[in-house]
Design a protein around this motif. Structure first.
Motif, PDB file in Angstrom:
ATOM      1  N   GLN A  45       0.839  -1.193   0.000  1.00 31.54           N
ATOM      2  CA  GLN A  45       0.000   0.000   0.000  1.00 31.54           C
ATOM      3  C   GLN A  45       0.880   1.251   0.000  1.00 31.54           C
ATOM      4  OE1 GLN A  45      -3.067  -0.125   2.936  1.00 31.54           O
ATOM      5  NE2 GLN A  45      -3.701   1.992   2.640  1.00 31.54           N
ATOM      6  N   PRO A  46       1.305   1.711  -1.181  1.00 26.50           N
ATOM      7  CA  PRO A  46       2.107   2.938  -1.259  1.00 26.50           C
ATOM      8  C   PRO A  46       1.355   4.122  -0.643  1.00 26.50           C
ATOM      9  CG  PRO A  46       2.101   1.769  -3.355  1.00 26.50           C
ATOM     10  CD  PRO A  46       1.064   1.109  -2.500  1.00 26.50           C
ATOM     11  N   ALA A  47       2.122   5.048  -0.098  1.00 20.95           N
ATOM     12  CA  ALA A  47       1.508   6.194   0.574  1.00 20.95           C
ATOM     13  C   ALA A  47       0.741   7.054  -0.423  1.00 20.95           C
ATOM     14  CB  ALA A  47       2.587   7.032   1.248  1.00 20.95           C
ATOM     15  N   PRO A  48      -0.496   7.456  -0.089  1.00 18.07           N
ATOM     16  CA  PRO A  48      -1.245   8.351  -0.972  1.00 18.07           C
ATOM     17  C   PRO A  48      -0.660   9.755  -0.958  1.00 18.07           C
ATOM     18  CG  PRO A  48      -2.430   8.011   1.082  1.00 18.07           C
ATOM     19  CD  PRO A  48      -1.242   7.101   1.125  1.00 18.07           C
ATOM     20  N   THR A  49      -1.116  10.583  -1.865  1.00 20.92           N
ATOM     21  CA  THR A  49      -0.645  11.963  -1.945  1.00 20.92           C
ATOM     22  C   THR A  49      -0.894  12.672  -0.618  1.00 20.92           C
ATOM     23  OG1 THR A  49      -1.163  12.006  -4.299  1.00 20.92           O
ATOM     24  CG2 THR A  49      -0.849  14.130  -3.202  1.00 20.92           C
ATOM     25  N   GLY A  50       0.118  13.373  -0.151  1.00 25.89           N
ATOM     26  CA  GLY A  50      -0.014  14.106   1.099  1.00 25.89           C
ATOM     27  C   GLY A  50       0.545  13.382   2.299  1.00 25.89           C
ATOM     28  N   LEU A  51       0.973  12.127   2.130  1.00 27.87           N
ATOM     29  CA  LEU A  51       1.568  11.366   3.220  1.00 27.87           C
ATOM     30  C   LEU A  51       2.935  10.842   2.797  1.00 27.87           C
ATOM     31  CD1 LEU A  51      -1.389   9.111   4.497  1.00 27.87           C
ATOM     32  CD2 LEU A  51      -0.576  11.257   5.480  1.00 27.87           C
ATOM     33  N   ILE A  52       3.867  10.782   3.746  1.00 29.24           N
ATOM     34  CA  ILE A  52       5.136  10.114   3.463  1.00 29.24           C
ATOM     35  C   ILE A  52       4.908   8.604   3.580  1.00 29.24           C
ATOM     36  CG2 ILE A  52       6.465  12.067   4.341  1.00 29.24           C
ATOM     37  CD1 ILE A  52       7.088  10.296   6.819  1.00 29.24           C
ATOM     38  N   ASP A  53       5.867   7.833   3.062  1.00 30.88           N
ATOM     39  CA  ASP A  53       5.770   6.388   3.213  1.00 30.88           C
ATOM     40  C   ASP A  53       5.788   6.005   4.690  1.00 30.88           C
ATOM     41  OD1 ASP A  53       5.641   5.756   0.519  1.00 30.88           O
ATOM     42  OD2 ASP A  53       7.820   5.675   0.295  1.00 30.88           O
ATOM     43  N   LEU A  54       5.190   4.879   4.979  1.00 36.44           N
ATOM     44  CA  LEU A  54       5.202   4.363   6.341  1.00 36.44           C
ATOM     45  C   LEU A  54       6.643   4.142   6.789  1.00 36.44           C
ATOM     46  CD1 LEU A  54       3.298   3.309   8.607  1.00 36.44           C
ATOM     47  CD2 LEU A  54       3.656   1.030   7.665  1.00 36.44           C
ATOM     48  N   THR A  55       7.002   4.692   7.945  1.00 35.75           N
ATOM     49  CA  THR A  55       8.361   4.541   8.464  1.00 35.75           C
ATOM     50  C   THR A  55       8.423   3.391   9.461  1.00 35.75           C
ATOM     51  OG1 THR A  55       8.001   6.057  10.314  1.00 35.75           O
ATOM     52  CG2 THR A  55       8.741   7.026   8.228  1.00 35.75           C
ATOM     53  N   LEU A  56       9.635   2.927   9.712  1.00 35.29           N
ATOM     54  CA  LEU A  56       9.823   1.855  10.679  1.00 35.29           C
ATOM     55  C   LEU A  56       9.358   2.297  12.067  1.00 35.29           C
ATOM     56  CD1 LEU A  56      12.878  -0.462  10.832  1.00 35.29           C
ATOM     57  CD2 LEU A  56      12.078   0.625  12.912  1.00 35.29           C
ATOM     58  N   ASN A  57       9.658   3.537  12.451  1.00 33.03           N
ATOM     59  CA  ASN A  57       9.244   4.036  13.764  1.00 33.03           C
ATOM     60  C   ASN A  57       7.729   4.064  13.893  1.00 33.03           C
ATOM     61  OD1 ASN A  57      11.968   4.436  13.858  1.00 33.03           O
ATOM     62  ND2 ASN A  57      11.886   6.619  14.311  1.00 33.03           N
ATOM     63  N   GLU A  58       7.054   4.512  12.838  1.00 39.05           N
ATOM     64  CA  GLU A  58       5.594   4.591  12.876  1.00 39.05           C
ATOM     65  C   GLU A  58       4.984   3.196  12.913  1.00 39.05           C
ATOM     66  OE1 GLU A  58       1.916   6.451  13.122  1.00 39.05           O
ATOM     67  OE2 GLU A  58       3.933   7.295  13.307  1.00 39.05           O
ATOM     68  N   LEU A  59       5.571   2.261  12.174  1.00 35.56           N
ATOM     69  CA  LEU A  59       5.029   0.911  12.173  1.00 35.56           C
ATOM     70  C   LEU A  59       5.172   0.266  13.557  1.00 35.56           C
ATOM     71  CD1 LEU A  59       4.914  -1.673   9.473  1.00 35.56           C
ATOM     72  CD2 LEU A  59       5.926  -2.408  11.630  1.00 35.56           C
ATOM     73  N   ARG A  60       6.278   0.550  14.245  1.00 37.09           N
ATOM     74  CA  ARG A  60       6.428  -0.009  15.586  1.00 37.09           C
ATOM     75  C   ARG A  60       5.332   0.480  16.520  1.00 37.09           C
ATOM     76  NH1 ARG A  60       6.993   1.019  20.238  1.00 37.09           N
ATOM     77  NH2 ARG A  60       7.201   3.246  19.833  1.00 37.09           N
ATOM     78  N   LYS A  61       5.020   1.765  16.435  1.00 40.00           N
ATOM     79  CA  LYS A  61       3.958   2.315  17.277  1.00 40.00           C
ATOM     80  C   LYS A  61       2.609   1.678  16.958  1.00 40.00           C
ATOM     81  CE  LYS A  61       6.271   6.810  17.621  1.00 40.00           C
ATOM     82  NZ  LYS A  61       6.219   8.241  17.252  1.00 40.00           N
TER      83      LYS A  61
END
Length: 417
Positions: free
Chosen positions: A353-369
């Motif tokens: 699921q690539p990031a939609p317009t207006g969002l950065i790609d999912l980061t490792l830090n965000e995925l951990r949370k």
């Protein structure tokens, strides 16, 4: 856990290993056996401490599983093996490998424990795949101290480049697909490491100091002495890869140098045009490669710094409170495995699921949370919280009593006063 389950002699040990890794991926401010056991709802840290110290399982075999897992997901013919060391500041003198020594973590000489790590980097992602604890001579020359820390017989002094070479050769033997090795000056200035890598037919891009002696037709000269001999057209502006603020553009120049071993040898020069700061790299490749390839590999070296930052910040790599050889290797291996899980899952989510317009790609830090909040969660009842408050105070009282007793015996003080 399905991958590593056969490495554990008992189911309970495998269960505790899973619990420890889930705790390492939690949002706890501090991550050690006590805090993780409390977070998971255990009545004591005994199970986790037994896992790290006395349970029957092979940390090196789990390391092999980790390496295979990372290669299976990220493996690429143009992969890069990156070596570097990192230190953890310690207060006491009994933690295995600890002594006053320089550590980049503090940026100065501190009482610290230092270890060398190996990261595998490829276009799809990167992760730590091996570790080696550095034992200074103050340890290896003291058999009693080595035995008290549980260091196996036969383990002697090895320099950081020697430890790095052992891990690289192990990865090559295991079939890890990689064309180049990257590292900083500690490794680039070591001629034995460079010669051994050449013998394996692997290329390398290793940083060297400005006063590093480079062979030329007229004899060895300092690396920085060659900078002024280059005409302006020798420099090319190229990106060393994307940084947090965009592509990292520098000027690069390549000088062919003679070598006693097969292949092509160069000195790669790297200039920051904003500050005129220079950096130098010894390079080797078994076959001709363009400048862009060497620049790409040089830029990959920072991946291991990212690995350290995320492994310490997100998975408690540096928060172990263990003193012995076996426990350190077990904690480090499980922390690396937890980080590899995050790296692989983050890459899979980006593909899915690539990031939609207006969002950065999912980061490792965000995925951990997200993983901790949505999947794991915390177990906390009133009784559980009060139980752990009593547990901590009881053990702190015991520790305080013994500290006071030692001081009283040393200074001949009556504790009743």
């Amino acid at each position: 856990m399905d991958r590593v389950r056969p490495r554990f002699a008992r189911y309970e040990s495998a269960r505790h290993a899973g619990a420890l890794m889930l705790g390492l991926l939690s949002g706890l401010d501090r991550k050690n056996c006590w805090t993780i056991a409390e977070h998971r709802g255990d009545v004591s840290p005994d199970g986790l401490q037994h896992l790290l110290s006395r349970a029957k399982w092979d940390a090196d075999a789990v390391r092999d599983d980790l390496r295979h897992y990372v290669v299976e997901e990220f493996g690429d013919p143009d992969g890069v093996l990156i070596v570097d060391e990192t230190g953890d500041v310690k207060k006491g003198v009994h933690t295995v490998g600890a002594q006053r020594q320089y550590t980049g973590t503090a940026g100065r000489i501190e009482n610290a424990q230092v270890a060398v790590y190996l990261t595998y980097a490829a276009p799809r992602g990167h992760a730590l795949i091996d570790r080696a604890l550095y034992l200074p001579r103050s340890w290896t020359d003291d058999p009693v101290r080595m035995a008290s820390a549980g260091v196996p017989d036969g383990v002697g002094f090895a320099t950081k480049p020697a430890l790095a070479l052992q891990m690289i050769l192990s990865a090559v033997k295991a079939g890890v697909p990689a064309r180049f090795v990257a590292g900083d000056e500690v490794y680039g200035n070591d001629s034995k490491l460079r010669a051994a890598l050449t013998d394996t037919a692997m290329g390398y891009v290793l940083a060297v100091a400005c006063d590093h002696r480079v062979p030329t037709q007229g004899g060895a000269v300092r690396a920085d002495a060659l900078t002024g001999t280059l005409p302006a057209q020798s420099w090319q502006k190229m990106s060393a890869g994307a940084g947090t603020k965009g592509p990292r553009f520098y000027s690069w120049a390549l000088i062919r140098i003679p070598g006693d071993q097969p292949g092509l040898h160069w000195l790669l020069l790297h200039r920051n045009d904003s500050t005129d700061e220079m950096a130098y790299h010894r390079c080797h490749s078994p076959r001709p490669v363009p400048l862009a390839t060497l620049v790409r590999v040089a830029g990959q070296r920072w991946k291991i710094e990212e690995s350290f930052q995320t492994a310490k910040g997100q998975a408690g790599l540096d928060e172990h409170q263990v003193r012995r050889w076996c426990s350190w290797h077990r904690w480090s291996t499980l922390a690396m495995l937890a980080m590899a899980f995050l790296a692989v899952t983050t890459a899979a989510e980006k593909d899915r699921q690539p990031a939609p317009t207006g969002l950065i790609d999912l980061t490792l830090n965000e995925l951990r949370k997200l993983f901790d909040t949505l999947t794991v969660g915390a177990i906390a009842t009133r009784e559980h919280v009060l139980h752990w408050s009593i547990w901590r105070r009881k053990h702190q009282a015991t520790a305080r009593y013994h500290h006071y007793r030692r001081r009283s015996e040393h200074y001949k003080i009556d504790l009743r006063l």
